[in-house]
Enzyme design. Structure first.
Site, PDB file in Angstrom:
ATOM      1  N   HIS A 284     -85.654  61.748  48.624  1.00  0.00           N
ATOM      2  CA  HIS A 284     -85.652  61.766  46.795  1.00  0.00           C
ATOM      3  C   HIS A 284     -84.371  61.262  46.464  1.00  0.00           C
ATOM      4  O   HIS A 284     -83.134  61.530  46.753  1.00  0.00           O
ATOM      5  CB  HIS A 284     -85.931  63.138  46.400  1.00  0.00           C
ATOM      6  CG  HIS A 284     -84.896  64.278  46.745  1.00  0.00           C
ATOM      7  ND1 HIS A 284     -83.869  64.367  45.899  1.00  0.00           N
ATOM      8  CD2 HIS A 284     -84.966  65.214  47.585  1.00  0.00           C
ATOM      9  CE1 HIS A 284     -83.263  65.588  46.304  1.00  0.00           C
ATOM     10  NE2 HIS A 284     -83.904  66.074  47.310  1.00  0.00           N
ATOM     11  N   ASP A 296     -77.938  65.655  49.736  1.00  0.00           N
ATOM     12  CA  ASP A 296     -79.072  66.106  49.303  1.00  0.00           C
ATOM     13  C   ASP A 296     -79.381  65.386  47.785  1.00  0.00           C
ATOM     14  O   ASP A 296     -79.032  65.528  46.888  1.00  0.00           O
ATOM     15  CB  ASP A 296     -79.121  67.697  48.938  1.00  0.00           C
ATOM     16  CG  ASP A 296     -80.236  68.174  48.371  1.00  0.00           C
ATOM     17  OD1 ASP A 296     -81.457  67.421  48.363  1.00  0.00           O
ATOM     18  OD2 ASP A 296     -80.415  69.210  47.653  1.00  0.00           O
ATOM     19  N   GLU A 330     -87.302  65.045  42.590  1.00  0.00           N
ATOM     20  CA  GLU A 330     -87.866  66.432  43.607  1.00  0.00           C
ATOM     21  C   GLU A 330     -86.929  67.889  42.949  1.00  0.00           C
ATOM     22  O   GLU A 330     -87.662  68.656  43.124  1.00  0.00           O
ATOM     23  CB  GLU A 330     -87.363  65.983  44.906  1.00  0.00           C
ATOM     24  CG  GLU A 330     -87.819  66.938  45.936  1.00  0.00           C
ATOM     25  CD  GLU A 330     -86.805  68.124  46.221  1.00  0.00           C
ATOM     26  OE1 GLU A 330     -87.198  69.160  46.915  1.00  0.00           O
ATOM     27  OE2 GLU A 330     -85.596  68.051  45.772  1.00  0.00           O
ATOM     28  N   GLU A 331     -85.704  67.795  42.673  1.00  0.00           N
ATOM     29  CA  GLU A 331     -84.820  68.638  42.430  1.00  0.00           C
ATOM     30  C   GLU A 331     -85.406  69.610  41.184  1.00  0.00           C
ATOM     31  O   GLU A 331     -85.426  71.026  41.474  1.00  0.00           O
ATOM     32  CB  GLU A 331     -83.425  68.211  42.144  1.00  0.00           C
ATOM     33  CG  GLU A 331     -82.754  67.927  43.184  1.00  0.00           C
ATOM     34  CD  GLU A 331     -82.418  68.827  44.341  1.00  0.00           C
ATOM     35  OE1 GLU A 331     -82.808  69.697  44.453  1.00  0.00           O
ATOM     36  OE2 GLU A 331     -81.864  68.233  45.466  1.00  0.00           O
ATOM     37  N   HIS A 428     -76.461  71.351  46.954  1.00  0.00           N
ATOM     38  CA  HIS A 428     -76.428  71.805  45.316  1.00  0.00           C
ATOM     39  C   HIS A 428     -75.253  72.237  44.666  1.00  0.00           C
ATOM     40  O   HIS A 428     -75.135  72.826  43.431  1.00  0.00           O
ATOM     41  CB  HIS A 428     -77.503  73.093  45.087  1.00  0.00           C
ATOM     42  CG  HIS A 428     -78.826  72.522  44.962  1.00  0.00           C
ATOM     43  ND1 HIS A 428     -80.042  73.544  45.116  1.00  0.00           N
ATOM     44  CD2 HIS A 428     -79.518  71.367  45.600  1.00  0.00           C
ATOM     45  CE1 HIS A 428     -81.213  73.091  45.446  1.00  0.00           C
ATOM     46  NE2 HIS A 428     -81.043  71.893  45.682  1.00  0.00           N
TER      47      HIS A 428
END
Length: 472
Positions: A284, A296, A330-331, A428
């Site tokens: 993503h 991420d 996506e998040e 995150h």
């Protein structure tokens, strides 16, 4: 009879020779893939630019659009047969100015602690919200306490990730519900805010954001929700033990806006024999806004791009059409993954295989497979080809959030499984940055992905039988 035995022996010997020749051929092809990634790879340089020149890529942001344009250009440079953008409407949420919080033990006596708003949270009133706290270990505790003990207070969810679980994603899954649904549930009992212990196994001062939901609450019923660092959570819990009347202030300026247009970025090498059978590799493109999203999921993005480049570099011509898909959102919504699957279904496209990298850029250990027993056994038969590269973990499991909407009873979904022990130190958080990614580990991951795609392309996806035990 003797002639029959001789004939059968000949067939067995021929099959063994064929298998040995295939194994040797595959071993050479995979070695070429690893060599190309480790000696001439582009993934690390691509991640450097994505992270340090573009940065955080929260969906709906200017940086997300910059990332769309840049990755599309890079895929065009690779020389793929097709590169295009797929429009998708995504949520837009902004954090605003840096959050502020403190613990107040008595009027005028305060201790600052690091917090961050959870993605999708509303803002606090101007000047913040200050109230007494009630500490709980999970959503189920709210029902035990009831409105009388929660109303007018800030609920502090302090259940940590379970440290004795070797699978850190299992530990994450065991407590993430308090982040996602904590505000929705606490608001029903009259809470004025929610504070959640960061999903992190390490003790540090980095609060970790992440998606949250208000469910069916009206705007008037919503309450602000924030994460506190693990060090801050331990300090706050200790202070509450000494003085249950401790107050907490948090001030946040976040805001949700109308949905905006963004894009999935897609590139394809068209199959030479079965162009209407599609294999997807992806990650993503969006990230949270605190760091630069290197693990991420910048790592997954550049590794997926690198898979197709490695095929071009090594001269491998896929039988099936191989697509790289860089999913948007996506998040905080999964809009990109859902949109890609929707368009594929509407076009009647046959997606036989999908591989996702969304667990960081650490040393690859293997894969998790969502498939029937036939295809899992086929994948396990390839383990000897991966063992020279210390890839040993082949297990049933999920493929990944963005490719899950493609799931059906016939295809194979796979997730790359890197070593995850350090992943949630960065997940995150502000320290999810380029310097936390090791070049060699990233390149090993790209080669490992390309090798599995090569094998499934060469040998195909086996059709499941009725008694395969496969579950949708």
């Amino acid at each position: 009879m003797k002639n029959i035995i001789t004939f059968i022996s000949f067939i067995v010997i021929s099959l063994n020779c064929f298998a040995q020749n295939n194994a040797k051929e595959d071993s050479i092809a995979i070695k070429n893939i690893y060599n190309a990634s480790l000696l001439e790879g582009k993934s690390y340089a691509w991640l450097d630019y994505l992270s340090n020149q573009i940065g955080a890529r929260l969906s709906g942001s200017l940086n997300a659009q910059k990332a769309v344009e840049w990755t599309k250009g890079k895929l065009e440079e690779v020389g793929l047969d097709k590169v295009w953008l797929q429009s998708v409407m995504v949520p837009k949420w902004t954090r605003g100015v840096t959050e502020f919080a403190y613990i107040e033990t008595e009027p005028g006596k305060t201790t600052n602690v690091p917090i961050c708003a959870l993605g999708g949270s509303i803002a606090t009133p101007i000047g913040g919200v200050k109230a007494e706290m009630v500490e709980v270990q999970g959503i189920e505790d709210l029902r035990k306490l009831g409105t009388s003990q929660i109303e007018g207070k800030i609920v502090f969810f302090n259940r940590p990730m379970q440290a004795d679980l070797i699978n850190t994603f299992e530990a994450y899954g065991g407590c993430v519900d308090q982040r996602y649904a904590g505000a929705e549930e606490a608001a029903k009992f009259g809470a004025v805010g929610v504070l959640v212990r960061s999903m992190n196994l390490r003790l540090d001062d980095f609060p970790h954001t992440g998606a949250m939901s208000y469910g069916d609450l009206t705007n008037d019923e919503k309450i602000p929700a924030a994460a506190i660092s693990t060090n801050g959570a331990n300090l706050l819990s200790s202070m509450l033990t000494l003085n249950p009347k401790v107050k907490f202030l948090m001030n946040m300026n976040c805001r949700s806006w109308k949905d905006v247009e963004s894009f999935n970025v897609i590139g394809e090498i068209t199959g030479s024999e079965f162009p209407n059978e599609y294999m997807v590799v992806g990650g993503h493109l969006d990230s949270w806004d605190l760091g630069d999203g290197s693990h991420d999921d910048g790592a997954g993005v550049v590794q997926s791009m690198e898979v197709l480049r490695l095929f071009k570099e090594t001269g491998y011509k896929p039988k099936r059409s191989i697509r790289v898909v860089l999913f948007m959102n996506e998040e905080n919504g999964l809009r990109g993954g859902k949109k890609y699957a929707e368009v594929a279904k509407n076009k009647g496209e046959n997606h036989v295989f999908a591989l996702e990298s969304d667990s960081g850029g650490f040393t690859p250990r293997g894969f998790t497979f969502h498939c029937d027993d036939k295809n899992f056994l086929q994948a396990q038969s390839w383990k000897p080809l991966f063992e020279p590269y210390l890839i040993h973990y082949f297990a049933k499991g999920g493929g990944g959030a963005d490719i899950t909407p493609l799931k059906n009873s016939k295809n194979v979904l796979v997730g790359l499984k890197p070593d995850s022990q350090r992943y949630f130190d960065h997940h995150h958080a502000k320290n999810d940055t380029f310097d936390a990614v090791n070049k060699r580990e990233l390149e090993l991951g790209a080669a490992t992905m390309a090798s599995l795609v090569y094998l499934f392309d060469k040998y195909g996806v086996k059709q499941p039988s009725v008694s395969s035990g496969f579950k949708k």
